[in-house]
Design a protein around this motif. Structure first.
Motif, PDB file in Angstrom:
ATOM      1  N   ARG A 101       8.608   5.794   0.124  1.00  0.00           N
ATOM      2  CA  ARG A 101       8.437   4.835  -1.064  1.00  0.00           C
ATOM      3  C   ARG A 101       9.229   3.669  -0.860  1.00  0.00           C
ATOM      4  O   ARG A 101      10.394   3.522  -0.421  1.00  0.00           O
ATOM      5  CB  ARG A 101       9.003   5.721  -2.032  1.00  0.00           C
ATOM      6  N   SER A 102       8.508   2.365  -1.186  1.00  0.00           N
ATOM      7  CA  SER A 102       9.308   1.327  -1.190  1.00  0.00           C
ATOM      8  C   SER A 102       9.415   1.089  -2.738  1.00  0.00           C
ATOM      9  O   SER A 102      10.479   1.149  -3.221  1.00  0.00           O
ATOM     10  CB  SER A 102       8.326   0.331  -0.639  1.00  0.00           C
ATOM     11  N   TRP A 111       1.610   9.843  -3.235  1.00  0.00           N
ATOM     12  CA  TRP A 111       1.245   8.825  -2.300  1.00  0.00           C
ATOM     13  C   TRP A 111       2.587   8.247  -1.741  1.00  0.00           C
ATOM     14  O   TRP A 111       2.841   8.098  -0.823  1.00  0.00           O
ATOM     15  CB  TRP A 111       0.535   7.672  -3.170  1.00  0.00           C
ATOM     16  N   ALA A 112       3.549   8.244  -2.846  1.00  0.00           N
ATOM     17  CA  ALA A 112       4.905   7.787  -2.575  1.00  0.00           C
ATOM     18  C   ALA A 112       5.963   8.720  -3.112  1.00  0.00           C
ATOM     19  O   ALA A 112       7.006   8.252  -3.322  1.00  0.00           O
ATOM     20  CB  ALA A 112       5.003   6.247  -3.099  1.00  0.00           C
ATOM     21  N   ALA A 141      12.210  -3.709   4.085  1.00  0.00           N
ATOM     22  CA  ALA A 141      10.993  -3.025   3.403  1.00  0.00           C
ATOM     23  C   ALA A 141      11.218  -2.651   1.762  1.00  0.00           C
ATOM     24  O   ALA A 141      10.094  -2.186   1.342  1.00  0.00           O
ATOM     25  CB  ALA A 141      10.582  -2.006   4.319  1.00  0.00           C
ATOM     26  N   LEU A 167       6.773  -5.238  -7.845  1.00  0.00           N
ATOM     27  CA  LEU A 167       6.167  -4.370  -6.703  1.00  0.00           C
ATOM     28  C   LEU A 167       6.942  -4.518  -5.453  1.00  0.00           C
ATOM     29  O   LEU A 167       7.673  -5.248  -5.686  1.00  0.00           O
ATOM     30  CB  LEU A 167       4.867  -5.174  -6.298  1.00  0.00           C
ATOM     31  N   GLY A 168       6.791  -3.315  -4.873  1.00  0.00           N
ATOM     32  CA  GLY A 168       7.666  -3.247  -3.691  1.00  0.00           C
ATOM     33  C   GLY A 168       7.017  -4.027  -2.394  1.00  0.00           C
ATOM     34  O   GLY A 168       5.591  -4.029  -2.382  1.00  0.00           O
ATOM     35  N   VAL A 169       7.743  -4.222  -1.685  1.00  0.00           N
ATOM     36  CA  VAL A 169       7.326  -5.095  -0.355  1.00  0.00           C
ATOM     37  C   VAL A 169       6.562  -4.237   0.578  1.00  0.00           C
ATOM     38  O   VAL A 169       5.313  -4.658   1.038  1.00  0.00           O
ATOM     39  CB  VAL A 169       8.471  -5.695   0.139  1.00  0.00           C
ATOM     40  N   TYR A 172       2.856  -2.898  -0.717  1.00  0.00           N
ATOM     41  CA  TYR A 172       1.901  -3.871  -0.981  1.00  0.00           C
ATOM     42  C   TYR A 172       1.707  -4.555   0.173  1.00  0.00           C
ATOM     43  O   TYR A 172       0.273  -4.910   0.710  1.00  0.00           O
ATOM     44  CB  TYR A 172       2.804  -4.781  -1.722  1.00  0.00           C
ATOM     45  N   ILE A 178      -2.750  -8.853  -2.242  1.00  0.00           N
ATOM     46  CA  ILE A 178      -3.597  -9.932  -2.810  1.00  0.00           C
ATOM     47  C   ILE A 178      -2.430 -10.898  -3.597  1.00  0.00           C
ATOM     48  O   ILE A 178      -1.824 -10.210  -4.439  1.00  0.00           O
ATOM     49  CB  ILE A 178      -4.693  -9.595  -3.969  1.00  0.00           C
ATOM     50  N   VAL A 228       7.705   4.402   9.657  1.00  0.00           N
ATOM     51  CA  VAL A 228       8.361   3.665   8.463  1.00  0.00           C
ATOM     52  C   VAL A 228       8.500   2.429   8.854  1.00  0.00           C
ATOM     53  O   VAL A 228       9.424   2.047   9.892  1.00  0.00           O
ATOM     54  CB  VAL A 228       9.581   4.517   8.137  1.00  0.00           C
ATOM     55  N   GLN A 345       3.297  -6.208 -17.828  1.00  0.00           N
ATOM     56  CA  GLN A 345       2.923  -4.927 -17.208  1.00  0.00           C
ATOM     57  C   GLN A 345       4.149  -3.936 -16.923  1.00  0.00           C
ATOM     58  O   GLN A 345       4.453  -3.498 -15.701  1.00  0.00           O
ATOM     59  CB  GLN A 345       2.204  -5.263 -15.941  1.00  0.00           C
ATOM     60  N   ASN A 463      -4.773  -0.941  -1.847  1.00  0.00           N
ATOM     61  CA  ASN A 463      -3.835  -0.987  -2.842  1.00  0.00           C
ATOM     62  C   ASN A 463      -4.375  -0.671  -4.164  1.00  0.00           C
ATOM     63  O   ASN A 463      -3.607  -0.528  -5.035  1.00  0.00           O
ATOM     64  CB  ASN A 463      -2.872  -2.453  -3.141  1.00  0.00           C
TER      65      ASN A 463
HETATM   66  C1  LIG Z   1       1.296  -3.376 -12.308  1.00  0.00           C
HETATM   67  C2  LIG Z   1       0.900  -3.667 -10.982  1.00  0.00           C
HETATM   68  C3  LIG Z   1       0.330  -4.857 -10.429  1.00  0.00           C
HETATM   69  C4  LIG Z   1      -0.215  -4.819  -9.179  1.00  0.00           C
HETATM   70  N1  LIG Z   1      -0.458  -6.074  -8.640  1.00  0.00           N
HETATM   71  C5  LIG Z   1      -1.152  -6.045  -7.403  1.00  0.00           C
HETATM   72  C6  LIG Z   1      -1.344  -7.648  -6.763  1.00  0.00           C
HETATM   73  O1  LIG Z   1      -1.168  -8.532  -7.427  1.00  0.00           O
HETATM   74  N2  LIG Z   1      -1.841  -7.527  -5.344  1.00  0.00           N
HETATM   75  C7  LIG Z   1      -2.051  -6.506  -4.900  1.00  0.00           C
HETATM   76  O2  LIG Z   1      -2.456  -6.485  -3.584  1.00  0.00           O
HETATM   77  N3  LIG Z   1      -1.742  -5.230  -5.335  1.00  0.00           N
HETATM   78  C8  LIG Z   1      -1.133  -5.170  -6.533  1.00  0.00           C
HETATM   79  N4  LIG Z   1      -1.058  -3.830  -6.945  1.00  0.00           N
HETATM   80  C9  LIG Z   1      -0.895  -2.641  -6.229  1.00  0.00           C
HETATM   81  C10 LIG Z   1       0.155  -2.471  -5.165  1.00  0.00           C
HETATM   82  O3  LIG Z   1      -0.017  -3.442  -4.241  1.00  0.00           O
HETATM   83  C11 LIG Z   1       0.273  -0.973  -4.663  1.00  0.00           C
HETATM   84  O4  LIG Z   1       0.570  -0.259  -5.832  1.00  0.00           O
HETATM   85  C12 LIG Z   1       1.309  -1.162  -3.645  1.00  0.00           C
HETATM   86  O5  LIG Z   1       1.327   0.244  -3.065  1.00  0.00           O
HETATM   87  C13 LIG Z   1       3.008  -1.418  -4.362  1.00  0.00           C
HETATM   88  O6  LIG Z   1       3.664  -1.407  -3.372  1.00  0.00           O
HETATM   89  P1  LIG Z   1       4.980  -0.297  -3.480  1.00  0.00           P
HETATM   90  O7  LIG Z   1       5.924  -0.603  -2.355  1.00  0.00           O
HETATM   91  O8  LIG Z   1       5.763  -0.550  -4.837  1.00  0.00           O
HETATM   92  O9  LIG Z   1       4.269   1.104  -3.303  1.00  0.00           O
HETATM   93  P2  LIG Z   1       4.867   2.339  -3.125  1.00  0.00           P
HETATM   94  O10 LIG Z   1       4.349   3.036  -4.245  1.00  0.00           O
HETATM   95  O11 LIG Z   1       6.165   2.540  -2.999  1.00  0.00           O
HETATM   96  O12 LIG Z   1       3.934   2.899  -1.682  1.00  0.00           O
HETATM   97  C14 LIG Z   1       2.660   2.852  -1.672  1.00  0.00           C
HETATM   98  C15 LIG Z   1       1.921   3.295  -0.358  1.00  0.00           C
HETATM   99  O13 LIG Z   1       2.778   2.871   0.655  1.00  0.00           O
HETATM  100  C16 LIG Z   1       3.607   3.439   1.792  1.00  0.00           C
HETATM  101  N5  LIG Z   1       4.810   2.734   2.002  1.00  0.00           N
HETATM  102  C17 LIG Z   1       5.639   2.023   1.151  1.00  0.00           C
HETATM  103  N6  LIG Z   1       6.534   1.419   2.081  1.00  0.00           N
HETATM  104  C18 LIG Z   1       6.302   1.641   3.353  1.00  0.00           C
HETATM  105  C19 LIG Z   1       6.814   1.521   4.410  1.00  0.00           C
HETATM  106  N7  LIG Z   1       7.957   0.550   4.503  1.00  0.00           N
HETATM  107  N8  LIG Z   1       6.280   2.007   5.647  1.00  0.00           N
HETATM  108  C20 LIG Z   1       5.131   2.908   5.500  1.00  0.00           C
HETATM  109  N9  LIG Z   1       4.743   3.005   4.577  1.00  0.00           N
HETATM  110  C21 LIG Z   1       5.206   2.461   3.231  1.00  0.00           C
HETATM  111  C22 LIG Z   1       3.912   4.698   0.813  1.00  0.00           C
HETATM  112  O14 LIG Z   1       4.252   5.824   1.601  1.00  0.00           O
HETATM  113  C23 LIG Z   1       2.718   4.734  -0.373  1.00  0.00           C
HETATM  114  O15 LIG Z   1       1.972   5.655   0.465  1.00  0.00           O
HETATM  115  C24 LIG Z   1      -0.323  -3.653  -8.421  1.00  0.00           C
HETATM  116  C25 LIG Z   1       0.069  -2.472  -8.761  1.00  0.00           C
HETATM  117  C26 LIG Z   1       0.594  -2.491  -9.931  1.00  0.00           C
HETATM  118  C27 LIG Z   1       0.954  -0.941 -10.655  1.00  0.00           C
END
Ligand SMILES: Cc1cc2nc3c(=O)[nH]c(=O)nc-3n(C[C@H](O)[C@H](O)[C@H](O)COP(=O)(O)OP(=O)(O)OC[C@H]3O[C@@H](n4cnc5c(N)ncnc54)[C@H](O)[C@@H]3O)c2cc1C
Length: 511
Positions: A101-102, A111-112, A141, A167-169, A172, A178, A228, A345, A463
């Motif tokens: 999870r990021s 998923w995470a 990350a 959002l996490g790096v 995303y 996007i 990772v 949000q 995503n």
């Molecule tokens: C409110 C909201 C707004 C959003 N706006 C946008 C937007 O503007 N543009 C867009 O493109 N998307 C958008 N999203 C979707 C978002 O990009 C995805 O939910 C994305 O997965 C978020 O990244 P995270 O690191 O928080 O994800 P996490 O939930 O931490 O991880 C998502 C997936 O990626 C994998 N992962 C995470 N980090 C790593 C790593 N370092 N190495 C390998 N695998 C990894 C995890 O195992 C998991 O399966 C939005 C989502 C929300 C909820």
């Protein structure tokens, strides 16, 4: 590129290996082993839900949507790539299941997150630096975009990141990403210069357009399938000009003109001025009824009374019935705009998501919205906290060209299309299944409507993928990309550690 025979032999190896290791190690044992591995470290890195670590465990267990929360057997917080490497070696050797999870913004439980296994939370991989010589940003990350934007703006630069700064790096960027700069610079993932990645055998390597270049390409859309990722080196964008973003509402009466302007923007507008960016989003709730909305941005000086020509119809009354215009950032910064959106949000609400894409067609836009309205029954509207959004945005030629110029990705998009997504929100956990089923119904009926008029586009943005789209996302990238991803999966993860031991996420077919 390996021959198909070798690929198939590789699959044989994977499947045979899987046959020998169907039993996963007891997750409590895995957590004890992990605890022992990191016992000598100066700070605690393994947290179980015991009285000693209850508060750390709870704060590390939060997800943007509680609908995605699972309680892991223990949570591991590495502080550098070496920690991740030691843990991955242990998981591989001992056959322990884990999740990565990021930022935890995925909509989908598992998923995470994980129930019987270790959650690897990357939140302490949070270094950020800027190199003025190369113009690159080095980003751990586990960062959130708000911190990345904040640190880089001190150097008058920014990067392609979330429109919501919470959002996490990691998720995303590996899913596509996007950003507000997409029409000019392509997918955020294509603006990665290089990654540091921990592979299944624990090796820490750098992948970029010269080193491990096939892997590098596969990672762009490869989510958690290859390893990772612990660090991203990102291309930056000049941020000396002001950044503008507005949320605009129009009444239901605006429908025909709103959809007509949306069609124009999706069929040339985004290319005509790539500093502009629009999400077309309509919403329905019991309290507010039906509303048309826009999230519109411009990455330069902007005057709402005299906007850039391509955005003029959205401000000048061409679309009647404007009900609200809220600036997220008026000649401000990307950080201001994205922080404000993350405030709107805010975490803590139940959400689901579903996505597909179509080729632009004015009549189809109307048909899809009719389907969405029809499926949003009175019964659903009566559920506590219910609200639903139906949104779309174009991917134009300039977006595609900018991505291709940076080496390309796994997505297989060859011509402009329109990404569509449906996103309900609700209060009660007992309504989760109803809302997921609703999301699927809207999505599938819209896809059928698009197919009926020959306007269905295969691509689905990872995503935005919903929990029942697990087997649809990576296959939507097309056969050639799937094959490349499979070949490199065999090459870099021959024992399928990131499929077998990391059960969550969008997986490569066959793994
Ligand atoms: C409110 C909201 C707004 C959003 N706006 C946008 C937007 O503007 N543009 C867009 O493109 N998307 C958008 N999203 C979707 C978002 O990009 C995805 O939910 C994305 O997965 C978020 O990244 P995270 O690191 O928080 O994800 P996490 O939930 O931490 O991880 C998502 C997936 O990626 C994998 N992962 C995470 N980090 C790593 C790593 N370092 N190495 C390998 N695998 C990894 C995890 O195992 C998991 O399966 C939005 C989502 C929300 C909820």
């Amino acid at each position: 590129m390996l021959s198909l025979t070798k690929v198939l032999l590789g699959f044989g190896l994977v499947f045979q290996t899987n046959a020998f290791v169907l039993q996963f190690r007891n997750p409590t044992t895995c957590c004890s082993l992990l605890g022992a591995e990191f016992q000598g470290d100066t700070e605690p890195k393994v947290f179980s839900n015991t009285p000693l670590h209850a508060s750390e465990y709870e704060s590390l267990s939060t997800y943007w949507t509680p609908a995605a929360r699972l309680n892991a057997t223990c949570i591991f917080t590495p502080t550098d790539a070496q920690d991740v490497s030691r843990a991955v070696r242990l998981f591989t050797r001992k056959n322990c299941q884990f999740a990565i999870r990021s930022g935890g913004h995925s909509y989908n439980p598992g998923w995470a997150g994980i129930t019987n296994g270790v959650l690897v939370s990357l939140s302490k991989l949070n270094t950020i630096s800027y190199d003025p010589e190369t113009g690159h940003a080095n980003v751990g990350a586990g960062n959130r975009w708000t911190d990345v934007y904040g640190a880089l703006l001190q150097h008058n630069v920014t990067v392609l990141g979330g429109r919501n700064s919470d959002l996490g790096v990691g998720g995303y960027l590996t899913g596509g990403g996007i950003s507000y700069y997409a029409n000019d610079r392509g997918w955020a993932t294509d603006n990665i210069f290089s990654v540091e990645i921990v592979l299944a055998d624990g090796n820490i390597i750098t992948a970029n357009r010269n080193e491990h270049k096939e892997l590098f390409r596969c990672i762009k859309g490869g989510s958690n399938n290859y390893g990772v990722i612990t660090k991203f080196v990102l291309e930056t964008v000049d941020a000396s000009k002001p950044f503008n973003a507005f949320a605009i509402g129009y009444s239901a009466a605006a429908n025909p003109e709103y959809l007509s302007q949306a069609y124009d923007y999706c069929t040339g507008g985004s290319d005509a001025d790539p500093k502009s960016h629009i999400i077309f989003a309509a919403s329905i709730s019991k309290a507010a009824g039906f509303a048309n909305g826009l999230l519109v941005s411009y990455s330069d000086v902007f005057d709402t009374a005299n906007p850039a020509p391509v955005l003029s119809p959205f401000f000048d009354g061409t679309i009647p019935g404007m009900t609200a215009m809220g600036p997220l950032s008026a000649n401000g910064t990307i950080k201001i705009a994205t922080d404000l959106l993350s405030f709107v949000q805010a975490p803590g609400t139940r959400y689901a998501m579903g996505t597909f894409s179509v080729y632009a067609d004015a009549a189809l836009f109307q048909t899809m919205r009719d389907i969405w309205e029809e499926e949003t029954t009175t019964q659903l509207k009566d559920r506590p906290g219910f609200m639903t959004e139906f949104a779309f945005q174009p991917i134009g030629w300039k977006w595609l060209a900018a991505s291709a110029a940076r080496g390309g990705n796994s997505f297989g998009i060859t011509k402009p299309l329109v990404m569509v997504w449906v996103q309900p929100r609700w209060d009660l956990a007992s309504d989760d299944d109803i809302m997921v089923a609703y999301t699927d119904r809207v999505r599938i009926r819209c896809e059928q409507a698009a197919q009926a008029v020959g306007k269905f586009a295969k691509f689905r943005h990872l995503n935005y993928g919903g929990r029942n789209q697990r087997n649809e996302i990576i296959p939507s990238f097309g056969a050639a990309n799937v094959l490349r991803m499979q070949v490199n999966k065999v090459r870099y993860d021959p024992l399928n550690v990131f499929g077998r031991l990391v059960p969550g996420g969008f997986k490569i077919p066959g793994f």
